[in-house]
Design a protein around this motif. Structure first.
Motif, PDB file in Angstrom:
ATOM      1  N   THR A  79      40.074  40.174  51.132  1.00  0.00           N
ATOM      2  CA  THR A  79      38.765  39.567  51.380  1.00  0.00           C
ATOM      3  C   THR A  79      37.706  40.494  50.780  1.00  0.00           C
ATOM      4  N   SER A  80      36.437  40.091  50.824  1.00  0.00           N
ATOM      5  CA  SER A  80      35.423  40.972  50.228  1.00  0.00           C
ATOM      6  C   SER A  80      35.396  42.312  50.967  1.00  0.00           C
ATOM      7  N   LYS A 122      38.657  44.314  49.845  1.00  0.00           N
ATOM      8  CA  LYS A 122      38.483  44.788  48.466  1.00  0.00           C
ATOM      9  C   LYS A 122      37.507  45.962  48.402  1.00  0.00           C
ATOM     10  N   ASN A 123      36.606  46.003  49.367  1.00  0.00           N
ATOM     11  CA  ASN A 123      35.586  47.057  49.386  1.00  0.00           C
ATOM     12  C   ASN A 123      36.184  48.431  49.701  1.00  0.00           C
ATOM     13  N   PHE A 124      37.075  48.485  50.700  1.00  0.00           N
ATOM     14  CA  PHE A 124      37.541  49.815  51.113  1.00  0.00           C
ATOM     15  C   PHE A 124      38.949  50.187  50.650  1.00  0.00           C
ATOM     16  N   SER A 181      46.708  45.017  43.747  1.00  0.00           N
ATOM     17  CA  SER A 181      45.682  44.104  44.232  1.00  0.00           C
ATOM     18  C   SER A 181      46.178  42.672  44.274  1.00  0.00           C
ATOM     19  N   LYS A 216      36.355  33.315  45.999  1.00  0.00           N
ATOM     20  CA  LYS A 216      37.322  33.136  47.079  1.00  0.00           C
ATOM     21  C   LYS A 216      38.487  32.268  46.631  1.00  0.00           C
TER      22      LYS A 216
END
Lengths: 314, 249
Positions: free
Chosen positions: A92-93, A96-98, A112, A247
């Motif tokens: 999810t966003s 993917k961020n962390f 990924s 998404k």
């Protein structure tokens, strides 16, 4: 050896992506723990404990975890990885961020958007906007994966894992939360909705997008999506974007209106059970994946569709 | 303030990638290559910061084959001041790219790195975050607005359901999302000027990093095809089929 799943939640409710990621994790190990990191999210941790097959739930709470700061997640998870062979996060966003930070700190690759786990070291993931699938074998001692939730069935309920509270790391020194503006919507969430109605560049303006797409979505109890072209043109917010860089959705019914069907968009919706396309161009690529295609101008087709739906009680 | 922008040479956004028959990868022979679209947005943002007076210098960096010089010339034509190519024929994974960028940053000492959020070939969405972690710099991914003042960057981020604003102490890493800006087309005079701007080439080996691959590509295959269905004539037909045949209403 054990694997860790990082739960997807909004501090109030656990998202189904978590149970789907647990299914992926179970392909690697029978010892699956779930980490719930946030603030005021005890109820989320209890819900995670009910997922079938979960061994233990770890709960860490702090303001920065609640705000989703990547630095805080990295500081929390990297030391925990002494006890785990792999960490899986829904792609999810937030994930993917962390997640790449965790991989970098462990000095391992991140794999990924995994859609298939062939064995404990072999993974399949889409590349080139979904035009190709890459099968990779990892030689790293610890695996860091983000998992595409639509590719896995949600693990069932019936678990009774205990919740263990662990210490949260200190606040990141150089990143400061200012504010968060979330749009409250009565509609279902895009990635979890049973029906999605999406609009494309043919809408021509944000006003037209709202006038055409939103009432149809509301009639069907659907979430609203958009093509990248529509988002790019400013007709719809960024978090409506369905596609490889937005998404990925797989609802029971996907209705594409005025969307030509660039491969980038198809990558984000082609796993939907039933696809409907309405487009006035009979050669639009969207018709190649649509179960039902209606060659028509949306300006006439959508009002007709609305009235036909009313006749069947929608 | 110096801004560093990593750029990648990738298959052009409008070209459909084709899998090689021997499943060894995607066929890039005689295919149009361009700057990764998210990197174009990053370059544009850096150039705008300079035009606003918030930045003094924009340095574009690419890690890749010799032909990536063309990509760097595009960045220079858009307004970057100079460029660095870290040359290698090896196809680097995001971790190795982040390590190479860290080494370049050690020499360049920028105040801000603006990267694209994702390259459209590998679709990893990882380099910016990995670089921030390796540097121990604060990060803000998926930016839709950046303001720089007083040694801080205020970044608005695209998150699920809305927008989040973070303030980062510089130096920091920001990754660009689609709506940050609309990149300019380079004008012919600027393309000509770009040919004279400095472009340094250094060998990847000279950075002394561990660039060994961690993943072995077993095969690259075509995704399963979804067959098309039927055309319906009217909205009434459509609703009947959805109700009776597909059973989704």
């Amino acid at each position: 050896m054990a694997v860790l799943v990082i739960a997807d939640h909004d501090n109030a409710t656990l998202k189904e992506d978590t149970a789907k990621t647990v299914t992926a994790a179970q392909k690697l190990s029978n010892e699956v723990d779930v980490l719930v990191a946030g603030q005021g999210c005890k109820a989320v941790a209890e819900a995670a404990g009910k997922i079938a097959g979960v061994r233990k739930v770890l709960l860490a709470e702090s303001a920065e975890l609640g705000q989703g700061l990547a630095e805080a997640f990295e500081a929390l998870v990297v030391p925990l990885m002494a006890n785990y062979d792999a960490v899986l996060t829904p792609a999810t966003s937030q994930g993917k961020n962390f997640s790449p930070r965790i991989a970098a700190k462990l000095d391992v690759a991140q794999i990924s958007d995994v859609i298939e786990i062939a064995d404990s070291g072999t993974f399949v993931r889409p590349i080139y906007a979904g035009n190709a699938l890459e099968t990779v074998q990892s030689s790293d001692a610890k695996k860091v994966l983000t998992v595409r939730p639509t590719a896995f069935k949600a693990a069932g309920e019936g678990g009774s894992a205990a919740v263990e509270t662990i210490a949260a790391p200190g606040a990141p020194a150089k990143t400061h939360f200012v504010d968060q503006k979330l749009v409250k919507s009565e509609r279902p969430e895009l990635t979890a909705a049973k029906i999605v109605v999406s609009g494309g560049r043919a809408m021509g303006s944000a006003e037209e997008f709202q006038r055409v797409i939103e009432p149809l979505a509301d009639k069907l109890g659907a979430a609203v999506g958009a093509s990248r072209a529509a988002v790019d043109a400013g007709y719809a917010p960024n978090d409506y974007q369905v596609g490889q860089t937005g998404k990925v959705v797989a609802p029971e019914l996907y209705v594409a209106i005025g969307i030509s069907g660039a491969i980038q968009h198809l990558a984000g919706m082609k796993d939907s059970k039933t696809i409907v396309a309405i487009n006035k161009d009979p050669d639009a690529p969207i018709f190649q994946v649509a179960d039902y295609g209606l060659v028509a101008d949306y300006k006439t087709a959508v009002p007709e569709l609305m009235s036909e739906l009313a006749k069947v009680g929608k | 303030m110096k801004v560093l922008v990593p750029v990648k040479r990738v298959i052009d956004y409008n070209v459909k990638a084709r899998v090689k028959p021997d499943q060894s990868g995607v066929d890039l022979a005689n295919v149009k290559m361009s700057m990764n679209p998210f990197d174009e947005i990053a370059v544009e943002e850096a150039v705008r910061l300079k035009e606003k007076g918030a930045a003094t210098e924009v340095v574009a960096v690419s890690i890749g084959v010799q032909q990536a010089q063309e990509t760097l010339r595009t960045a220079l034509a858009m307004g970057a001041d100079r460029a660095i190519l870290v040359q290698t024929d090896q196809d680097l994974e995001p971790l190795a790219v982040a390590k190479a960028l860290k080494a370049v940053i050690g020499e360049e000492s920028p105040d801000l790195v603006i990267a694209g959020k994702q390259a459209i070939d590998g679709d990893n969405n990882a380099v910016g975050q990995m670089l921030a972690a390796l540097l121990e710099w604060p990060q803000a991914t998926f930016a839709s607005a950046i303001e720089v003042a007083g040694g801080k960057a205020k970044v608005t981020r695209e998150v699920d359901g809305g927008l989040q604003t973070l303030e980062l102490d510089l130096p920091a890493v920001v990754t660009a999302d689609l709506r940050l800006n609309e990149p300019r087309y380079a004008s012919l005079p600027n393309i000509m000027k770009a040919k004279k701007k400095p472009l340094d080439v250094k060998d990847l080996a000279s950075l002394g990093i561990d660039a060994a691959p961690r993943l072995k590509v077993v095969k690259v295959t075509e995704p399963p095809k979804r067959g098309g269905g039927v055309k319906v004539e009217t909205a009434a037909d459509l609703v009947m089929k959805l109700k009776n045949e597909a059973g989704v209403l």
